[in-house]
Design an enzyme around this catalytic site. Structure first.
Site, PDB file in Angstrom:
ATOM      1  N   THR A  36       0.828  -1.212   0.000  1.00 51.07           N
ATOM      2  CA  THR A  36       0.000   0.000   0.000  1.00 51.07           C
ATOM      3  C   THR A  36       0.863   1.263   0.000  1.00 51.07           C
ATOM      4  OG1 THR A  36      -1.657  -1.229   1.262  1.00 51.07           O
ATOM      5  CG2 THR A  36      -1.955   1.139   1.111  1.00 51.07           C
ATOM      6  N   GLY A  92       1.828   0.966   6.075  1.00 51.21           N
ATOM      7  CA  GLY A  92       0.748  -0.002   5.944  1.00 51.21           C
ATOM      8  C   GLY A  92       0.596  -0.804   7.222  1.00 51.21           C
ATOM      9  N   GLY A 106       4.631  -8.160   8.359  1.00 54.23           N
ATOM     10  CA  GLY A 106       4.480  -9.172   7.324  1.00 54.23           C
ATOM     11  C   GLY A 106       5.584  -9.114   6.284  1.00 54.23           C
ATOM     12  N   GLU A 113      10.311  -0.004  11.058  1.00 51.57           N
ATOM     13  CA  GLU A 113       8.992   0.623  10.969  1.00 51.57           C
ATOM     14  C   GLU A 113       8.595   1.243  12.305  1.00 51.57           C
ATOM     15  OE1 GLU A 113       6.817  -2.126   7.541  1.00 51.57           O
ATOM     16  OE2 GLU A 113       6.644  -2.666   9.653  1.00 51.57           O
TER      17      GLU A 113
END
Length: 248
Positions: A36, A92, A106, A113
């Protein structure tokens, strides 16, 4: 109205989030990982071409993929150790609950992140409708990603089973990789499925305390907003004050 594909729903969520939350005077912006986020960068590149983004704005990646997106988009690349305060970060998620807690990792980038997200003044999630959930672990059954020092993977796997994990798996590479996935930080990933998670705060704390664990893919009370592209062409926006807005 035609039903959107998953990819179109991702794009819709990403474009809406960027248009809503990208500051006109942004100096430092975090770029997350995943499919995304590709659309987030596409929108940012469009806005930059129109002169809507300051030339000096610096973009901070969360891993190899987002670094390549930034470079290929002609954007200014920075690093989190040089820019520890960000105006906003977009990323995302694998699943987001009603309190905006989420499962991430994932794509095996959870440590960087989380580092970028915690350094951002505002953290915005973008996803398609499949990731919108009431409880974590209800829809994302692949498990909570956990970054682990390689030497400790057997010990941590046993710890997770003792904590009640229904399934614990050392994530392996693809068909061209013999052995486990290795993160950008040279660690391994364990995926631990606990079913629907009743208390993600408690679970995240317990896992993080295990010796050998570098980071946990449970992002607790971090997101300010989450945007989900829907099949019918609308966007569901959820905010950390509990409010929900349907954008049509």
């Amino acid at each position: 109205m035609a039903t959107l594909t998953v990819e179109d729903a991702k794009k819709l969520a990403a474009y809406t989030a960027i248009d809503t939350h990208f500051p006109a005077d942004a100096k430092v912006v975090g770029i997350g990982s995943g499919s995304t986020v590709v659309y987030c960068v596409d929108r940012i590149v469009e806005k930059k071409a129109k002169g809507e983004i300051p030339d000096g704005c610096v973009f901070i990646p969360t891993g190899f993929q987002s670094k390549e997106l930034i470079i290929n988009g002609g954007l200014n690349l920075g690093a989190i150790d040089g820019y520890p305060v960000l105006d906003v970060a977009f990323d995302g998620a694998d699943e987001v609950d009603s309190d905006l807690n989420c499962i991430k990792g994932g794509g095996a980038c959870l440590f960087q992140e989380k580092l970028v997200a915690i350094c951002a003044k505002k953290f915005v999630l973008v996803a398609d409708y499949r990731k919108n959930s009431e409880k974590l672990g209800a829809q994302w059954i692949q498990g909570v990603p956990i970054e682990v020092v390689p030497l400790a993977h057997a010990k941590v796997s046993a710890d997770l089973k003792a904590m009640g994990a229904l399934n614990v798996t050392l994530r392996l590479g693809g068909k061209a990789k013999a052995g486990p996935v290795i993160t950008d930080n040279c660690n391994t990933i364990i995926d631990a499925h606990f079913g629907a998670i009743a208390d993600p705060v408690e679970l995240a704390t317990k896992i993080k305390m295990l010796v050998g664990v570098v980071e946990v893919g449970l992002f607790i009370q971090m997101a300010d907003a989450a945007y989900f592209g829907n099949e019918n062409g609308s966007v569901t926006a959820k905010f950390n004050d509990g409010s929900v807005k349907l954008i049509e």
